[in-house]
Design an enzyme around this catalytic site. Structure first.
Site, mmCIF file in Angstrom:
data_model
loop_
_atom_site.group_PDB
_atom_site.id
_atom_site.type_symbol
_atom_site.label_atom_id
_atom_site.label_comp_id
_atom_site.label_asym_id
_atom_site.label_seq_id
_atom_site.Cartn_x
_atom_site.Cartn_y
_atom_site.Cartn_z
ATOM 1 N N ARG A 241 -16.899 4.056 4.552
ATOM 2 C CA ARG A 241 -15.773 3.338 3.953
ATOM 3 C C ARG A 241 -14.629 3.125 4.960
ATOM 4 O O ARG A 241 -14.120 2.012 5.115
ATOM 5 C CB ARG A 241 -15.265 4.108 2.735
ATOM 6 C CG ARG A 241 -14.138 3.430 1.989
ATOM 7 C CD ARG A 241 -13.651 4.328 0.862
ATOM 8 N NE ARG A 241 -14.711 4.667 -0.065
ATOM 9 C CZ ARG A 241 -15.016 3.969 -1.146
ATOM 10 N NH1 ARG A 241 -14.333 2.873 -1.430
ATOM 11 N NH2 ARG A 241 -15.991 4.345 -1.947
ATOM 12 N N ARG B 140 -19.079 16.523 -1.344
ATOM 13 C CA ARG B 140 -19.509 15.461 -0.446
ATOM 14 C C ARG B 140 -19.332 15.871 0.997
ATOM 15 O O ARG B 140 -18.395 16.579 1.347
ATOM 16 C CB ARG B 140 -18.706 14.183 -0.720
ATOM 17 C CG ARG B 140 -19.065 13.507 -2.036
ATOM 18 C CD ARG B 140 -18.064 12.423 -2.372
ATOM 19 N NE ARG B 140 -18.538 11.554 -3.435
ATOM 20 C CZ ARG B 140 -17.739 10.833 -4.205
ATOM 21 N NH1 ARG B 140 -16.430 10.883 -4.030
ATOM 22 N NH2 ARG B 140 -18.246 10.057 -5.141
ATOM 23 N N ASP C 136 -11.926 -0.642 -9.236
ATOM 24 C CA ASP C 136 -11.757 0.616 -9.958
ATOM 25 C C ASP C 136 -10.553 0.602 -10.881
ATOM 26 O O ASP C 136 -10.527 1.320 -11.882
ATOM 27 C CB ASP C 136 -11.620 1.780 -8.973
ATOM 28 C CG ASP C 136 -12.943 2.215 -8.384
ATOM 29 O OD1 ASP C 136 -13.985 1.688 -8.808
ATOM 30 O OD2 ASP C 136 -12.941 3.087 -7.495
ATOM 31 N N GLU D 70 0.846 -1.196 0.000
ATOM 32 C CA GLU D 70 0.000 0.000 0.000
ATOM 33 C C GLU D 70 0.884 1.250 0.000
ATOM 34 O O GLU D 70 1.802 1.363 0.820
ATOM 35 C CB GLU D 70 -0.916 -0.012 1.223
ATOM 36 C CG GLU D 70 -1.621 1.288 1.546
ATOM 37 C CD GLU D 70 -2.477 1.820 0.413
ATOM 38 O OE1 GLU D 70 -2.436 3.050 0.190
ATOM 39 O OE2 GLU D 70 -3.169 1.004 -0.250
ATOM 40 N N ALA E 273 -18.567 -0.808 -5.578
ATOM 41 C CA ALA E 273 -17.963 -1.644 -4.535
ATOM 42 C C ALA E 273 -18.409 -3.090 -4.680
ATOM 43 O O ALA E 273 -17.591 -4.016 -4.577
ATOM 44 C CB ALA E 273 -18.338 -1.105 -3.156
#
Length: 434
Positions: free
Chosen positions: A110, A190, A304, A39, A317
């Site tokens: 999330r 958002r 994605d 990551e 998702a």
């Protein structure tokens, strides 16, 4: 595992520790396949927006991993506090129609779900701060991953769960136009809205249920998360010019900047109640240049990274989890049938499995990308039906699209993929005399 004369490697390298990467990891772990996640961020902290899972997505979570499903059950919030069959409502302020299904559904925050998924991983499953610079994939032997911090790693196969700006996608398609996503000419402001604010601004009925409100050139989406204490809330507006900030997909903005875009009095009232400091997110997808394939050799992309879609069907998702479930099952087939230490045989079987995965997923997922983009245009009141906007056709197409999403059955997808893998494996083994 590959022969001991090659550099030490892990069977599967997963690039990206988002939801699809973590669920793939748990799925592999439960199928006794070793993996390592790389990551680029320094921790699991992510933008805390909500996401939605529909019936097909929940079936995929169940099939992927018992641990993953346990975490989803822990963090999900129903779409309606009392009506278990309710899924989503659409309104233009005067007319409304509901989408209902007896099957499972729910919204989650999330970052909260990622936190719970991470707790289920084995120790040392994730290496943070690993931004991929390049990779080298020989015909046989391990793939070498080189990171920007100067370190490297080796893996028998690499799965890119590295999002819309995927490095693995670029390694698969090279200079093809699909190496980069395309701007949908929509931006989103958002926010998380408290339960009290939602009831005051949206009204008690709408505040408690998942819904979309459409208007000319603008729409908003709202649904309860975090046990109903907050609503995930987003105002989406048209953005005719190109997005000048790519590869940054979000920038700091303000309530005043949003208000300057608005004409509809209802939306002005909503925007006026948001915090002064806002982030604006450019909506990108893969609609303009779909990937021709999701795999190349022992590389593959999922979620994605393969088929980023606009959020208008709330299925991105769920489709990502379908991807990684099919991948995990096919990789389990590879390692369960690998009785030889021959590197060439393992490389061939991994390549075949990933080709089968790509073929199995490409039609359904690219349908989602195209249909979600189209539904977004309809949400914005664009005249997509013979030069007109029509409420009846909007309702028909919306309902049909959601049912196509919901009717995906992961067990059937897996069975068909495994059958095709067995067929190709038998053919390949016959050709090489195994």
């Amino acid at each position: 595992m590959m022969a001991s004369s090659t550099p030490e490697s892990t069977p599967i390298a997963i690039i990206g520790a988002g939801i699809s990467g973590l669920i793939l990891a748990l799925a592999l772990h439960e199928r006794h396949i070793s993996f390592q996640i790389f990551e680029q961020s320094t921790n699991f902290n992510q933008f805390g927006a909500g996401l939605n899972l529909n019936p097909s997505g929940i079936r995929a979570v169940q099939a992927s991993s018992a641990a993953a499903f346990k975490t989803f059950e822990k963090v999900r919030t129903p779409h309606h506090p009392t009506n278990e069959d309710f899924y989503f409502a659409y309104t233009d302020g005067e007319r409304t129609f509901d989408l209902n299904t007896e099957e499972g559904k729910g919204g989650v925050k999330r970052s909260r779900w990622i936190e719970e998924l991470a707790k289920e991983l084995p120790a040392n499953a994730v290496q943070f701060g690993k931004r991929l610079r390049e990779l080298h994939m020989p015909q046989k032997g391990p793939i070498e991953l080189l990171f920007e911090d100067g370190t490297n790693a080796y893996a028998e196969a690499v799965i890119g769960c590295d999002g819309i700006k995927s490095k693995i996608r670029r390694s698969i398609v090279g200079a093809h136009p699909s190496a980069d996503p395309s701007f949908a000419h929509v931006v989103a402001y958002r926010s998380l809205m408290s339960k009290d604010d939602a009831r005051r601004l949206l009204g008690p009925a709408l505040a408690e249920c998942a819904h979309v409100c459409t208007s000319k050139g603008i729409f908003y989406v709202s649904y309860p998360i975090t046990g109903g204490t907050h609503n995930n809330f987003g105002i989406f507006t048209e953005h005719e010019s190109d997005w000048p900030h790519y590869p940054n997909m979000s920038i700091s903005s303000s309530k005043q900047e949003l208000l300057g875009r608005l004409e509809d009095r209802r939306f002005i009232e909503l925007a006026s109640s948001l915090t002064d400091d806002l982030d604006v997110w450019a909506i990108y997808d893969m609609a303009s240049s779909p990937l021709p394939t999701y795999s190349k050799g022992r590389l593959a992309v999922a979620g994605d990274a393969a088929h980023a879609s606009t959020p208008n069907l709330g299925a991105g998702a769920g489709f990502s989890i379908e991807d990684v479930t099919v991948l995990a099952e096919l990789l389990a087939e590879v390692y369960s049938t690998q009785s030889s230490s021959n590197d060439s045989v393992l490389c061939s079987r991994l390549t075949t499995a990933l080709e089968v995965y790509s073929d199995a997923r490409i039609s359904r997922t690219q349908w989602l990308v195209e249909r979600s983009r189209r539904l977004g245009m309809a949400n914005l009141g664009q005249p997509i039906w013979d030069g007109m906007w029509d409420w009846g056709k909007f309702r028909r197409d919306t309902v049909d699209s959601y049912h196509t999403v919901w009717n995906g059955h992961i067990n059937d997808m897996v069975a068909q993929a495994k059958e095709e893998f067995s067929r190709r494996l038998a053919k390949d083994d016959h050709c090489i005399g195994l």
